[in-house]
Motif scaffolding. Structure first.
Motif, short mmCIF file in Angstrom:
data_model
loop_
_atom_site.label_atom_id
_atom_site.label_comp_id
_atom_site.label_asym_id
_atom_site.label_seq_id
_atom_site.Cartn_x
_atom_site.Cartn_y
_atom_site.Cartn_z
N TYR A 5 0.83 -1.20 0.00
CA TYR A 5 0.00 0.00 0.00
C TYR A 5 0.87 1.25 0.00
O TYR A 5 0.65 2.18 -0.78
CB TYR A 5 -0.92 -0.01 1.22
N LEU A 6 1.86 1.28 0.88
CA LEU A 6 2.81 2.39 0.94
C LEU A 6 4.22 1.80 0.93
O LEU A 6 4.50 0.85 1.66
CB LEU A 6 2.61 3.21 2.21
N GLU A 29 1.55 -2.42 4.85
CA GLU A 29 0.44 -3.21 4.29
C GLU A 29 -0.89 -2.49 4.51
O GLU A 29 -1.10 -1.85 5.54
CB GLU A 29 0.41 -4.58 4.95
N GLN A 30 -1.77 -2.58 3.54
CA GLN A 30 -3.06 -1.89 3.62
C GLN A 30 -3.89 -2.41 4.80
O GLN A 30 -3.98 -3.61 5.06
CB GLN A 30 -3.85 -2.10 2.32
N GLY A 31 -4.51 -1.45 5.52
CA GLY A 31 -5.38 -1.79 6.63
C GLY A 31 -4.68 -2.19 7.91
O GLY A 31 -5.33 -2.60 8.87
N LYS A 32 -3.36 -2.05 7.96
CA LYS A 32 -2.59 -2.45 9.14
C LYS A 32 -2.04 -1.22 9.86
O LYS A 32 -2.00 -0.12 9.32
CB LYS A 32 -1.42 -3.36 8.74
N LEU A 64 2.63 5.41 -3.10
CA LEU A 64 1.33 5.06 -2.53
C LEU A 64 0.51 4.35 -3.58
O LEU A 64 0.19 4.94 -4.63
CB LEU A 64 0.61 6.32 -2.04
N GLN A 65 0.18 3.09 -3.35
CA GLN A 65 -0.62 2.29 -4.28
C GLN A 65 -0.07 2.37 -5.71
O GLN A 65 -0.81 2.54 -6.67
CB GLN A 65 -2.08 2.72 -4.25
N LYS A 166 -7.58 7.26 3.92
CA LYS A 166 -7.23 5.87 3.68
C LYS A 166 -5.90 5.55 4.38
O LYS A 166 -5.65 4.42 4.76
CB LYS A 166 -7.10 5.62 2.18
N LEU A 167 -5.06 6.61 4.50
CA LEU A 167 -3.78 6.49 5.19
C LEU A 167 -3.71 7.58 6.25
O LEU A 167 -3.86 8.77 5.95
CB LEU A 167 -2.62 6.64 4.21
N SER A 193 -8.25 0.79 12.66
CA SER A 193 -7.62 -0.18 11.77
C SER A 193 -8.54 -1.36 11.47
O SER A 193 -8.78 -1.69 10.31
CB SER A 193 -6.31 -0.67 12.40
N THR A 199 -5.35 2.46 7.04
CA THR A 199 -3.93 2.15 7.21
C THR A 199 -3.31 3.22 8.09
O THR A 199 -3.50 4.41 7.85
CB THR A 199 -3.23 2.10 5.85
#
Length: 490
Positions: A5-6, A29-32, A64-65, A166-167, A193, A199
């Motif tokens: 993700y980043l 990692e996305q969502g972490k 980013l992505q 989102k971040l 989260s 994220t």
């Protein structure tokens, strides 16, 4: 292979001759929840400011992505779903809590003024929902300046959430918070989260929080990544333990310095809470603790730079907590401050002479000047150079030499190893021990490198969240598991 993700790729940042970040790479990692940690001066804030586009890196990329952020203007970041909080609060003090959160929706409107004057029902409802989530629903109409510090921190988080990120980039969100407030923040960040899928990239020194909420941790020291992994892996990593705690490589007459139940605050931030300690004549006493524990505040209270709100400070048995800073210098209390703070537009010799400006024994001043030059030959070679042209290590030598010229009875050291190479750190500590041994100077030493400090100290105190958590003879503290717990939250 899954795209991170980043991603931070080979990031380097150079300020003048100082390489603050050196070829740093890590992935989020996305969502972490991903934490970026390390001792003071490791380069964390510099890295964070590159990611949020406050700084321009000297080299490397932030992606980013799959899209590079390095050339994106800072004011466009919110539109990309990126929000951040600040270590030092950046609220609008005279606006209400609700208005501060409404400003977080600015990326969805063309006019901030119109947003506050004619906020629609949807925006107001969303802002109220966020205030409720952080526990500030009842304070919606209070000015930000009227909230206590813990609630101001939560308000800034609510404003960042108003971007619908989102971040989420959080810069030391737990700094200055008490244990109860940290527990509240812990629950909220886990919820963001897990429930919201946001994220989170976190720079933080409160290790209990880091170890509780992080899915992955990147550890920095001297601008480089030294370790990475889960909280359990990082907590056991010898490189991390060494970076935080260091690696092993006078007779008591009476207390020259006494602090009894000393408290201090910066506005609503309670920095010290009923701290009591003793420094005995002829000894080196280490004052240790993680960043933000209150160590520098303690030194500044002793130096009368910060006034205590309760308790007493006594020097040689006489109360001095109401004295002025210059009076303490007259009495022999001299501080070697964090960050050196030399006079950059004056020569090395002139800086040293300023250390002796209260003295009238000119012949002995010349002898002390020769002593400093013998301890630090580089200063002798550069005596006519401007202090601004010196390296960080040479400026630290100059700061110590300037203090020696004052002929102190008590020297206060604030992070003498900060920003120095390992070899130079060893040299500095040898000089400090030599001054204590040969000149009989009593010392109170604040230092991040725990093992080096305890190696030369007679006694030590551990500060945690503004309170003394542990104390004892230095050789006993050196192997005490509770010291590691205070630094690593485990």
């Amino acid at each position: 292979m899954k795209t991170p993700y980043l991603a931070v790729e080979n990031l380097s940042v150079v300020f003048g001759g100082l390489k603050a970040v050196n070829s740093l790479s890590f992935e989020v990692e996305q969502g972490k929840v991903h934490a970026l940690i390390g001792p003071n001066g490791a380069g964390k804030s510099t890295t964070f400011n590159c990611i949020s586009r406050f700084y321009v890196p000297s080299s490397g990329r932030v992606i980013l992505q799959g899209n590079e952020l390095t050339a994106v203007p800072p004011h466009r970041m919110a539109g990309l779903g990126i929000a951040r909080t600040f270590q030092n609060l950046e609220l609008f003090a005279e606006l209400s809590a609700l208005e501060n959160v409404l400003l977080g929706t600015h990326s969805c409107t063309r006019s901030v003024g119109r947003l506050l004057r004619r906020a629609n029902r949807e925006s107001v409802g969303f802002a109220e929902h966020l205030l409720e989530r952080v526990g500030l629903a009842d304070e919606r109409n209070q000015k930000a300046s009227e909230l206590d510090f813990g609630n101001q921190k939560l308000l800034e988080l609510a404003r960042a959430m108003a971007v619908r990120p989102k971040l989420l980039l959080l810069d030391e969100p737990a700094a200055g918070l008490r244990n109860r407030e940290i527990e509240r923040l812990d629950r909220l960040l886990k919820e963001l989260s897990v429930r919201d899928g946001i994220t989170v990239l976190l720079v933080e020194h409160v290790m209990q929080l880091v170890m509780s909420i992080s899915d992955r941790i990147t550890v920095m020291a001297f601008g480089k990544k030294i370790a990475e992994g889960t909280p359990e892996q990082v907590g056991r990593d010898e490189r991390v333990i060494e970076a935080y705690l260091g690696k092993k490589g006078g007779s008591v007459i009476n207390a020259i310095l006494e602090l009894d139940n000393v408290s201090a605050a910066y506005g609503r931030i309670q920095a010290l809470s009923r701290v009591s300690l003793r420094v005995w004549t002829g000894q080196i006493v280490a004052l240790l603790g993680s960043n933000g524990a209150g160590k520098s505040t303690t030194l500044n209270v002793i130096s009368a730079i910060v006034k205590c709100t309760e308790g007493q400070v006594r020097l040689a048995g006489e109360r001095v907590d109401r004295a002025a800073s210059d009076e303490l210098v007259h009495r022999g209390v001299v501080q070697v401050p964090e960050g050196r703070q030399v006079f950059r537009d004056m020569s090395v010799r002139e800086n040293l002479e300023l250390g002796a400006y209260m003295r009238r024994d000119r012949a002995q001043v010349r002898g002390d000047m020769d002593l400093v030059y013998s301890m630090f030959p580089r200063l002798a070679e550069r005596r006519n150079q401007m202090a601004a042209t010196l390296s960080g290590g040479e400026q630290q030598m100059l700061a110590i030499g300037r203090a020696v010229l004052a002929r102190p009875k008590l020297m206060l050291f604030d992070e003498p190893s900060m920003g120095l190479s390992p070899l130079l750190v060893q040299q500095m500590f040898q000089i400090i021990a030599q001054l204590n041994r040969e000149r009989g100077i009593t010392m109170l030493l604040v230092e991040q490198n725990v093992q080096l400090a305890l190696d030369i100290a007679n006694y030590g105190y551990i500060l945690e969240n503004g309170e003394i958590a542990l104390e004892g003879p230095a050789d006993k503290l050196s192997g005490d598991e509770r010291v590691r717990q205070a630094y690593l939250g485990m």
